[in-house]
Design an enzyme around this catalytic site. Structure first.
Site, PDB file in Angstrom:
ATOM      1  N   LYS A   1      63.890   4.194   2.959  1.00  0.00           N
ATOM      2  CA  LYS A   1      62.913   4.079   1.879  1.00  0.00           C
ATOM      3  C   LYS A   1      63.108   5.159   0.810  1.00  0.00           C
ATOM      4  CE  LYS A   1      60.392   0.834   4.006  1.00  0.00           C
ATOM      5  NZ  LYS A   1      61.083   0.639   5.291  1.00  0.00           N
TER       6      LYS A   1
HETATM    7  C1  LIG Z   1      61.401  -0.466   6.028  1.00  0.00           C
HETATM    8  C2  LIG Z   1      62.432  -0.359   7.064  1.00  0.00           C
HETATM    9  C3  LIG Z   1      63.190  -1.475   7.463  1.00  0.00           C
HETATM   10  C4  LIG Z   1      62.932  -2.852   6.909  1.00  0.00           C
HETATM   11  O1  LIG Z   1      63.319  -2.950   5.554  1.00  0.00           O
HETATM   12  P1  LIG Z   1      62.748  -4.128   4.656  1.00  0.00           P
HETATM   13  O2  LIG Z   1      63.248  -3.830   3.287  1.00  0.00           O
HETATM   14  O3  LIG Z   1      61.253  -4.030   4.748  1.00  0.00           O
HETATM   15  O4  LIG Z   1      63.255  -5.394   5.206  1.00  0.00           O
HETATM   16  C5  LIG Z   1      64.156  -1.302   8.421  1.00  0.00           C
HETATM   17  N1  LIG Z   1      64.392  -0.091   8.978  1.00  0.00           N
HETATM   18  C6  LIG Z   1      63.684   0.996   8.614  1.00  0.00           C
HETATM   19  C7  LIG Z   1      63.972   2.283   9.288  1.00  0.00           C
HETATM   20  C8  LIG Z   1      62.701   0.912   7.642  1.00  0.00           C
HETATM   21  O5  LIG Z   1      62.007   2.000   7.291  1.00  0.00           O
END
Ligand SMILES: *Cc1c(COP(=O)(O)O)cnc(C)c1O
Length: 492
Positions: free
Chosen positions: A112
């Site tokens: 993120k």
């Molecule tokens: C948010 C997240 C995901 C999923 O990603 P999306 O874009 O919501 O599909 C997978 N792994 C981690 C560690 C995340 O923080």
């Protein structure tokens, strides 16, 4: 053709990139989408010699067309700096013929950060460009990682406030501590008595609440979103796929034009949609593989053409993927309807009313470059152990879901990139227990040291930061009290 943004639920909407970023969600509840996906205007061969920041600029300028070169480069420089613990920002690591694209080198050690370190800068720049002088309140639902990354990005950013809702029992110990110890005068964190979908639905309802918007406006406040429904989160994510492909070419791992597969551990469908956009921009990507945990609503959808969230919500060891309503899927649905906003709207209404919808055969055919796979809890743990024992490399639970799916579905004669979305330190308990059951009763904090030893890696700064930090945020609320809670926080 001029690039602008329209709504998935109303093709007549026509706003600039900066307006779309500022609003977060379209007024009709739809998601902003570009009226076409632009191509890269540089070749992969030219991209080879670019660093991450230059690559990000080459990608983002194609989408964020009303930002000046100076504005965009300024945002990029402020975002991708020494908050990341490696100069390459998103290193591509080759382990045993598979390429792990490590997206966890930012401030909160999950992917993120790739978008949320730049979103605050895009948003404040967008506000200036549009002479918006309202205070911007970022309202965010998190399954654990977005919340912390958004708070880290927005803490003490002038003209903004941020309120984060997370499921009280749905996040890891490290994730919870990261959020409850967050400093900043403009930060609020609330644990809800419910799951992530409850949090996301509650936040979405507030965005769609016209009365509330009016009330806020009277006080000089407006909402915006740091969730991946904001186009300002999606676009920066396209950059690392371009960067990774260029690295493969630079290192002689692929030849010009050689196709690769990309496997993405998926929750809200944001990360994999960015890969899809990257493919449409001209990257040599063949298959996109959507990897799910036991909440395999997307796997079932890709297999059958029916999206059905009426099922048990499972709490797994990959909590950031514990999601039954993948909001970014709406952007893909819009594309496969042939950009038909009425059809998209009807399907999304059906989802809201009945929790399910079915797509037509025509639409299903257009999904041929996306396949799905999933891993059970046991398979996820086994994959962590397998990779560690074979190579000494330690992956986190989310990455392990993708790694398992890759191992099972990808062919040997095509190169494959796995999006590695979190540091194993963030999910240390599940990771260490997967490697050896003897850690089952061990203290989570003690395990951090053990992980350093066995993986021969250094403890990330993000972990050191929380070890003796003071807990600042203890607020909790029921699912149906989210609006009241926000009004209280904002003294409305
Ligand atoms: C948010 C997240 C995901 C999923 O990603 P999306 O874009 O919501 O599909 C997978 N792994 C981690 C560690 C995340 O923080």
């Amino acid at each position: 053709m001029d690039l602008h943004y329209k709504s998935t639920r109303d093709s007549n909407v026509n706003v600039t990139a900066s307006q779309a970023i500022l609003a977060g969600l379209a007024p009709d509840g739809g998601l902003f989408v570009p009226n076409y996906i632009p191509s890269l205007d540089v070749s992969l061969d030219e991209l080879k010699s670019m660093d991450y920041q230059q690559t990000a600029y080459a990608v983002m300028k194609q989408f964020l067309t009303d930002f000046t070169e100076e504005e965009l480069k300024d945002c990029i420089e402020k975002a991708y700096d020494d908050k990341f613990d490696t100069e390459s920002i998103a290193p591509l690591v080759k382990i045993d013929n598979t390429y792990y694209l490590e997206l966890f080198h930012g401030a909160t050690i999950a992917f993120k950060d790739m978008a949320l370190s730049i979103l605050p800068h895009l948003l404040t720049t967008a506000a200036k460009k549009n002479q918006a002088d309202n205070e911007i309140v970022i309202l965010t639902a998190t399954s654990g990682d977005t919340g912390k990354a958004a708070m880290a990005g927005f803490a003490d950013v002038e003209g903004t406030r941020i309120i984060v809702f997370y499921p009280k029992d749905g996040v890891s110990k490290v994730q919870k501590l990261q959020m409850t110890t967050q400093k900043g005068n403009n930060v609020d964190v609330v644990a809800i008595h419910g799951n992530f979908d409850n949090a996301q639905s509650g936040v979405k309802a507030m965005f769609e609440d016209r009365e509330l918007a009016k009330e806020l406006n009277g006080k000089g406040i407006q909402f915006s979103s740091a969730n991946s429904i904001n186009i300002g989160r999606l676009i920066p994510q396209v950059a690392y796929y371009v960067y990774a492909c260029a690295k493969l070419l630079e290192n002689g791992e692929i030849k010009e034009g050689e196709k690769i597969d990309v496997v993405v551990p998926t929750g809200n469908f944001g990360n994999i949609l960015a890969a899809y956009y990257a493919k449409k921009m001209g990257l040599p990507i063949d298959k996109l593989v959507c990897a799910s945990n036991e909440n395999k609503v997307l796997f079932d959808f890709l297999k059958t053409g029916t999206y059905d969230k009426n099922r048990e919500f499972v709490l797994t060891s990959s909590p950031s993927m514990d999601i039954l309503i993948s909001s970014n899927l709406e952007r893909l649905i819009y594309l496969i309807t042939g950009e038909d906003s009425e059809k998209t709207k009807a399907l999304m209404e059906a989802l809201k009313q009945n929790g399910r919808y079915e797509i037509s055969d025509d639409m299903y055919e257009k999904l041929s470059d996306i396949t799905g796979g999933y891993a059970t809890e046991e398979q996820t743990a086994d994959e962590i152990k397998r990779v560690y024992e074979k190579t000494g490399y330690v992956i986190d639970t989310h990455t392990a879901v993708a790694s398992y799916v890759c191992n099972k579905t990808c062919s040997d004669d095509k190169k494959c990139i796995i999006a590695s979305t979190a540091s194993p330190y963030k999910f240390v308990k599940s990771v260490m227990t997967a490697i050896d059951k003897k850690y089952t009763d061990a203290d989570e904090f003690a395990l951090l040291e053990t992980l350093c030893e066995i993986s021969k890696t250094q403890m990330p700064q993000a972990i050191k930061d929380i070890l003796d930090a003071e807990i600042i945020h203890t607020a909790e609320c029921d699912v149906d009290k989210m609006k009241e809670t926000v009004k209280n926080i904002l003294s409305l």
